[in-house]
Design an enzyme around this catalytic site. Sequence first.
Site, PDB file in Angstrom:
ATOM      1  CG  PHE B 111       4.587  12.607 -16.594  1.00 26.36           C
ATOM      2  CD1 PHE B 111       3.971  13.819 -16.877  1.00 26.36           C
ATOM      3  CD2 PHE B 111       3.801  11.518 -16.247  1.00 26.36           C
ATOM      4  CE1 PHE B 111       2.587  13.938 -16.829  1.00 26.36           C
ATOM      5  CE2 PHE B 111       2.418  11.629 -16.199  1.00 26.36           C
ATOM      6  CZ  PHE B 111       1.815  12.849 -16.492  1.00 26.36           C
ATOM      7  CD  GLN B 112       1.307  12.111 -12.846  1.00 25.03           C
ATOM      8  OE1 GLN B 112       1.419  10.915 -12.544  1.00 25.03           O
ATOM      9  NE2 GLN B 112       0.132  12.703 -12.945  1.00 25.03           N
ATOM     10  CE  LYS B 161       4.862   2.003 -12.396  1.00 25.20           C
ATOM     11  NZ  LYS B 161       4.260   2.525 -13.633  1.00 25.20           N
ATOM     12  CG  MET B 477     -13.701  33.984  11.948  1.00 27.12           C
ATOM     13  SD  MET B 477     -14.588  34.530  13.429  1.00 27.12           S
ATOM     14  CE  MET B 477     -14.724  32.987  14.328  1.00 27.12           C
TER      15      MET B 477
END
Lengths: 175, 562
Positions: B111-112, B161, B477
């Site tokens: 996850f993540q 982590k 632009m």
Amino acid sequence: MKHTISVLVENEFGVLSRISGLFSGRGFNIESLCVAETLDPTISTMTIVTTGDDMILEQILKQLNKLINVIKVIDFRDTDYVSREMVLVKVNADEKTRAEILRMVEIFRGKIIDVSPRTYTIMITGDEEKLKAFLALVRPLGIKDLVRTGPVAMARGDKTLKTKEKQPKGGNGDG
Amino acid sequence: MKKTGAQILVESLVAEGVDTVFCYPGGATLYITDALGECDIRQIVVRHEQGAVHASDGYARASGKVGVSLVTSGPGATNTVTGIATAYMDSIPLVIFSSQVNTALIGNDAFQEADIVGITRPCTKYNYLVKDVKDLARIIKEAFHIARSGRPGPVLVDIPKDVSANMTDFKYPDKVHIRSYQPTYFGHPGQIQRAMRAIASSKRPVLFTGGGIILSGASQELTKFAEALSIPVTNTLMGLGGFPGNNNLFLGMLGMHGTYAANMAITESDLIIAMGARFDDRATGKTDEFAPHAKVIHIDIDPTSISKNIKVDIPIVGDIKNVLHKMLDILAEEKDLFKGFPESIGEWMKKVAKWKKDFPLTYQKNGGLKPQYVIERIYDLTKGKAIIATEVGQNQMWAAQFYKFLKPRTLLTSGGLGTMGFGFPAAIGAQAAFPKSLVIDIAGDGSIQMNIQELATAVQHRLPVKVVILNNGYLGMVRQWQELFYEKRYTWTSLPCPDFVKVAEAYGAAGYRIDKEKDIDRVLKEAFSNNQPTFVDVPVDPEECVYPMVPAGASLKEMLLV
């Protein structure tokens, strides 16, 4: 135009992808690439064969040098050097052709490293021209499989791939 | 004493002198977030990770220090990519700390999880995955060193982590030693001599300077050198501020929207002295016809920039400030070499002055409120002393043309990557670096919406940036190109926008609108002095174009004028 370059790099994970990413990201060609550890196990050599005109080659050399993990880039353009490649080739070999193949392998100073009832696997080492000539000879017999290492190169004479560090050219290194 | 990875990170930042970080939390940052909570470093929590990196970039561009941002793993990390690529193209020193899933989970599609080291490899100067807490301090030291030395650039450090939680003995290294990384700081003396001889014998020299002048801190040396020899100076977009915009020798910016004088001077020059410019296509136009009569001297710290796009006759690899010092020494010591100067280039000076006089930057003054006029007023009201950030597009080009940048680090703009949404968070970062300065983002109604959420950040952290929105209701632009080259088919470019005054008020910021030309000064003065984050919505002439313009692929002398 083909060029051979040797690159000394830190022997760390991710370095190969930095080098190959540089080539693909900037649209440079890699004809072959060969990587292995050097005498110093913290350093690897990559031998890269590439193509391009002088301006492109110049950029390749500079861009390689710019990579943080690259210790040294050797351009063999202006150096006398030797270059060798190894090929494993599996060819059809029956009673009629076996003797002839053996003779060719001997002439080219190769080796037969595996045999089956219908094939020979031949190992042959040499420069590009020699390999080309050998493969042309065995092609009519029927090549079943072919693997090449890509060339490795070294300067002739006393010159070595000295792993001298990139030299600081003044400044305190801290911008 | 043993410390956790998160504590080591915090103490390393302190040791590097970091006073401000731009950050956004997530699951994987928790140890780091917790450790930072107990330190004195100012933590500006943004509303989107792209904003964090742009803000740290604006901080770095304005202050010259390394900008620092911290984000979480996965989407937090991938959201930084545009910010990193922006800084990489413009050589801005940043260190980005991304968090990563636990080392045991890496590669498991956790996850993540995102392979941010793989993703950012081509747009960082270098990046690291920290696999062991024992390496953390050394890697941080190296990251800051690599970011700020040589040709600066962003460095990403990915911290799993568990590494931020694991403990080890901590001592911040005093020294960095990377055997494979040794930038060249001093130019080759022989090459510098050759360059000086080429300058002495030139008849039509031009100094062509880029962002390298600013990064190297060589602005004073450049000014001294140009003035000593009366050589006209043109800047790239990134170079603006590196030479005083109100100096007589200044030709303005060159390139696609450069001045007539700058582009003609390049075209007719016999010697281009390029410093810290990388000959980007927006600056050179068609490369085959760039400076067709000129020899080229190129001074740059990055050898890959030399002879990449334009063939260089006299390359000098080195830090521009050092090289300019050497050149100034030669100037002082070898008076004979420059005996005829500047009389020998007198005709050239006259010619250049005539171009400047006959074809100044200008615009049609009829019709609606003119964006160029708004910028001229901002320049006058701030006396050129503000820090100006821009977004990308017409707003950026008008700011570059009509605001005179007098000092380095007063223009923050995404030159290389051309990132819409850069200016506002960059202005927030610059304001964090200089709380007392007036920081103005010159924006368009399109690009301000690309990071408009950062208004909440500005309000929360009391960063009173001013955003002047040149609102033409178009992506101007692109619309200009459609007008000129696609028979006015305004596909995708006519976008309704929200009421920016109400948006500002909803966020707790101040909002103003300028409807009439006569209100400009009064409203801008009020907006610039209210000490609040402020949006000023200025509905301008919707079909105004940026001129001069060199069409893409044309040579610099083929300019469309007003």
